[in-house]
Motif scaffolding. Structure first.
Motif, mmCIF file in Angstrom:
data_model
loop_
_atom_site.group_PDB
_atom_site.id
_atom_site.type_symbol
_atom_site.label_atom_id
_atom_site.label_comp_id
_atom_site.label_asym_id
_atom_site.label_seq_id
_atom_site.Cartn_x
_atom_site.Cartn_y
_atom_site.Cartn_z
ATOM 1 N N GLN A 26 0.920 -1.318 0.028
ATOM 2 C CA GLN A 26 0.057 0.105 -0.107
ATOM 3 C C GLN A 26 0.977 1.058 -0.043
ATOM 4 O O GLN A 26 2.017 1.261 0.608
ATOM 5 C CB GLN A 26 -0.918 0.103 1.225
ATOM 6 C CG GLN A 26 -1.886 -1.066 1.379
ATOM 7 C CD GLN A 26 -2.979 -0.904 0.191
ATOM 8 O OE1 GLN A 26 -3.306 0.113 -0.428
ATOM 9 N NE2 GLN A 26 -3.657 -1.958 -0.327
ATOM 10 N N ASN A 43 -3.835 7.488 -2.775
ATOM 11 C CA ASN A 43 -4.233 7.845 -1.597
ATOM 12 C C ASN A 43 -3.477 9.093 -0.932
ATOM 13 O O ASN A 43 -2.037 9.058 -0.882
ATOM 14 C CB ASN A 43 -4.046 6.658 -0.504
ATOM 15 C CG ASN A 43 -4.862 5.519 -0.802
ATOM 16 O OD1 ASN A 43 -6.063 5.558 -0.890
ATOM 17 N ND2 ASN A 43 -4.254 4.465 -1.411
ATOM 18 N N LEU A 97 -6.625 1.798 4.781
ATOM 19 C CA LEU A 97 -5.807 1.417 3.439
ATOM 20 C C LEU A 97 -5.306 -0.284 3.802
ATOM 21 O O LEU A 97 -5.469 -1.084 3.112
ATOM 22 C CB LEU A 97 -4.320 1.878 3.531
ATOM 23 C CG LEU A 97 -4.315 3.434 2.645
ATOM 24 C CD1 LEU A 97 -3.139 3.902 2.731
ATOM 25 C CD2 LEU A 97 -4.788 3.206 1.153
#
Length: 702
Positions: free
Chosen positions: A645, A663, A681
């Protein structure tokens, strides 16, 4: 045969011919004719037939060459062969017709084939105005072409005359100053001049040099259309003109007029009160006319309504100020938010270590509140100058109002009665929730300052359908009207109310940015803000925000929280070029239970990711030195390490790159903000604890 064609081209009797020949042509009009044929023999033959004075023959041996010529020049007529390799005449004609500049050029098809009705109809459909069949009869061809050449010349002559007439107004004062020499020419153009002037916001006048006051004798009726007063009104009182000049402009204008006899001409700009009670801006240009002996005879002048130009100048000035603030703020935002990140991050870490020490907790809380105010101010500056993307969400306005009203009441004081009126089933809107609340708080604080002795503040929320013809696009809108019973604003203040740094408050009591931020926020939301104000009655500021068709999110009031550890030893790679910011992020992540590794830039991070396979999350700054920016690093991870992530952080984003699919967490951020992002996330359970302290609300910028 060519000689016969020349005689047909004349088309005039002997007397008429001599009259035309006797009239000198100061600037003969050259007519160009484009001949297109893939056979050079045909080109030579047609050129011989059409050659004549004032006519230039341009040849092209293909459709492509013809199109290049059409792009470069204007033609009186185009002779186009139907049968050509690659592009036939029909295709070329269609392309010529589709170009606006050449769409009206007459096209004559030349063909030895396709004489049947179907092909002739196809030619006319492609844009031809006539057909000439091969073998070509020179007399017929020249007669047809001469008609279009004559039409082209007459059209061009009309166009040139129109261009000359366009300069008439600019030359008008000069022509008047040479009145005795140009009297005959002016009489010939008098009728045309009157028609043109009547259609423009211009009024001509004369004034005597003997009068103490300026009595204007208007020479046309345009003055009534411009000001609402008939010409006779300016002669009823000697001070009629001067009495209606704006008080701020009167002394300057009268002083400049005193120099008129010395300088011979003067150009004035001033505000003048018209019959409808509206002040308009006028450009008043006056020249001194002298007699044959050089003595002053009279003044001649022109009034020109420049109100629209002034409004455009004010709009440009407003936009320039927004741009200046945006450049200034954008220049410092990145470094400033990095420094605030260090302050806020360390305060978050310090808060955990001083729990139980009431005095220390209070000081940390006060420092945190001030740091948050600084971050909030920078964010709003970037937003209203449109250099920061809004963090939008779909909200229900009515669900926000109870908590916002309570905050307003605490801010406004006991002598201000604040209330909310709302229709049922208010439509949702898409806005930045923090900016929306800050905008309403700004309006409330401004209303409070306009009611020093107390009063009523009413916020009205309603649905409204806007139809065509209004100042904003038609559609569904939610309107939020903030109305006070204060001292109101004068027309002069009302004109500048949205200008950045403009304030009527005392020094130290206002930044002049409050309403500018409201204006910038509403503009970014594709809405509109309107102001109505009357002195000693009150002010209403009405915001129009477009309806959202999405479902509103749950915006129940949250509380400040302390994040408890939840990382369970997972590895996080922190990529940040600023050592202080990197140290704070690293400490915060370790306090949340993560194992942290560090990299100074994107290039170093990419090398580390190739060697290490246990990293679960990359927390990276957007702007960094080196070949890889934070966005580049995120794209690389998405393609080569899809199981990792990525969370990007930035103190300033100017929109040069698209981050919609990434993000993003804006600096400065709280430890709880970081925790919530990571949990979302990595799909981890929330393990944050509520503080006992209430939310620290950001103060509105007055």
């Amino acid at each position: 045969m060519i000689e016969d064609a020349g005689r047909v081209d004349a088309g005039l009797g002997a007397d008429e011919f001599h009259l035309v020949s006797a009239r000198p042509l100061a600037d003969p009009i050259l007519a160009k004719i484009l001949v297109v044929d893939d056979d050079p023999r045909n080109l030579i033959a047609v050129e011989e037939v059409l050659r004549s004075p004032g006519v230039e023959i341009v040849t092209a041996d293909s459709g492509e060459a013809a199109l290049r010529q059409v792009l470069q020049s204007d033609f009186a007529a185009i002779l186009l062969d139907v049968q050509m390799p690659r592009m036939d005449g029909y295709e070329v004609a269609s392309l010529i017709r589709n170009r606006p500049r050449s769409s009206r050029v007459p096209i004559l098809f030349l063909t030895a084939f396709n004489k049947d009705d179907m092909h002739v109809f196809k030619g006319y459909s492609a844009g031809a105005v006539d057909y000439v069949f091969k073998p070509i009869e020179p007399l017929i061809l020249k007669s047809k072409v001469d008609i279009f050449v004559d039409l082209y010349r007459k059209t061009e002559e009309i166009r040139r005359q129109a261009e000359q007439e366009r300069h008439l107004l600019m030359d008008n004062l000069r022509v008047r100053s040479e009145k005795l020499k140009a009297e005959q020419a002016l009489r010939r153009r008098e009728e045309h001049q009157a028609i043109v002037l009547q259609s423009l916001p211009i009024a001509l006048y004369t004034a005597s040099v003997q009068e103490d006051h300026r009595q204007l004798h208007f020479t046309n009726e345009s003055i009534e259309r411009i000001t609402g007063f008939r010409p006779e009104a300016f002669l009823e009182r000697s001070d009629f003109w001067s009495s209606r000049i704006n008080d701020e402009d009167r002394v300057r204008v009268l002083n400049e007029l005193k120099r008129l006899e010395e300088e011979g001409a003067v150009s004035l700009e001033y505000r003048w009160l018209c019959s409808d009670g509206v002040e308009r801006y006028f450009l008043d240009q006056t020249v001194l006319m002298r007699d044959d002996d050089g003595r002053p005879r009279e003044f001649f002048g022109m009034w020109f309504d420049i109100s629209e130009r002034k409004q455009m100048e004010q709009n440009l000035l407003h936009a320039s100020k927004l741009e200046a603030v945006g450049r200034l703020t954008g220049g410092i935002a990145h470094d400033f938010n990095n420094m605030l990140s260090v302050v806020i991050g360390n305060l978050d870490l310090l808060k955990k270590s001083v729990q139980g020490n009431e005095k220390a907790e209070r000081r940390v809380r006060m420092a945190m509140e001030s740091a948050q105010h600084c971050a909030d101010l920078t964010y709003r500056l970037l937003t209203f100058s449109r250099r920061q993307a809004l963090q939008v969400s779909t909200i229900d306005v009515t669900s926000l109002m109870p908590s916002l009203l309570e905050l307003m009441r605490r801010t406004l004081g006991e002598n201000i009665h604040a209330s909310v009126q709302s229709d049922e089933s208010i439509w949702p809107i898409q806005v930045d929730k923090a900016q929306f609340e800050a905008a309403l708080l700004n309006l409330a604080v401004n209303a409070r300052d306009a009611m020093p002795n107390g009063g009523d503040l009413t916020i009205t929320v309603a649905n409204q359908v806007v139809e065509e013809g209004k100042p904003l696009p038609s559609g569904d809108y939610v309107t939020i009207a903030v109305q006070d019973t204060g001292i109101g604003m004068s027309p002069e203040v009302l004109e500048k109310v949205f200008e950045p740094f403009f304030t009527t408050k005392e020094s130290g009591k206002g930044t002049g940015l409050g309403l500018s931020m409201v204006y910038g926020f509403v503009q970014q939301c594709h809405g509109r803000v309107e102001v109505e104000s009357e002195q000693n009655v009150g002010t209403t500021i009405r915001i129009f925000l477009p309806r959202s068709l999405e479902v509103a999110e749950d915006v129940s009031q949250s509380h400040a929280r302390i994040a408890a550890p939840f990382g369970d030893g997972r590895a996080v790679l922190v990529v940040e070029d600023n050592p202080a910011v990197r140290q704070v992020a690293t400490s915060t992540l370790r306090s949340l239970g993560f194992t942290v590794q560090e990299a100074e830039n994107g290039d170093e991070a990419a090398r580390m990711l190739k060697k290490k396979r246990d990293i679960s999350l990359v927390l990276s700054d957007v702007r960094m030195p080196g070949e890889l920016s934070g966005v580049d690093l995120a794209r690389l991870i998405q393609s080569e390490h899809p199981d990792i992530q990525v969370l990007l952080t930035t103190g300033y984003f100017d929109g040069e790159e698209t981050l919609s699919d990434l993000n993003l967490l804006y600096k400065p951020y709280r430890a709880t903000d970081l925790a919530e992002k990571i949990q979302a996330l990595m799909k981890l359970p929330e393990t944050v604890e509520l503080e006992n302290t209430p939310v620290l609300q950001a103060a509105a910028v007055a």
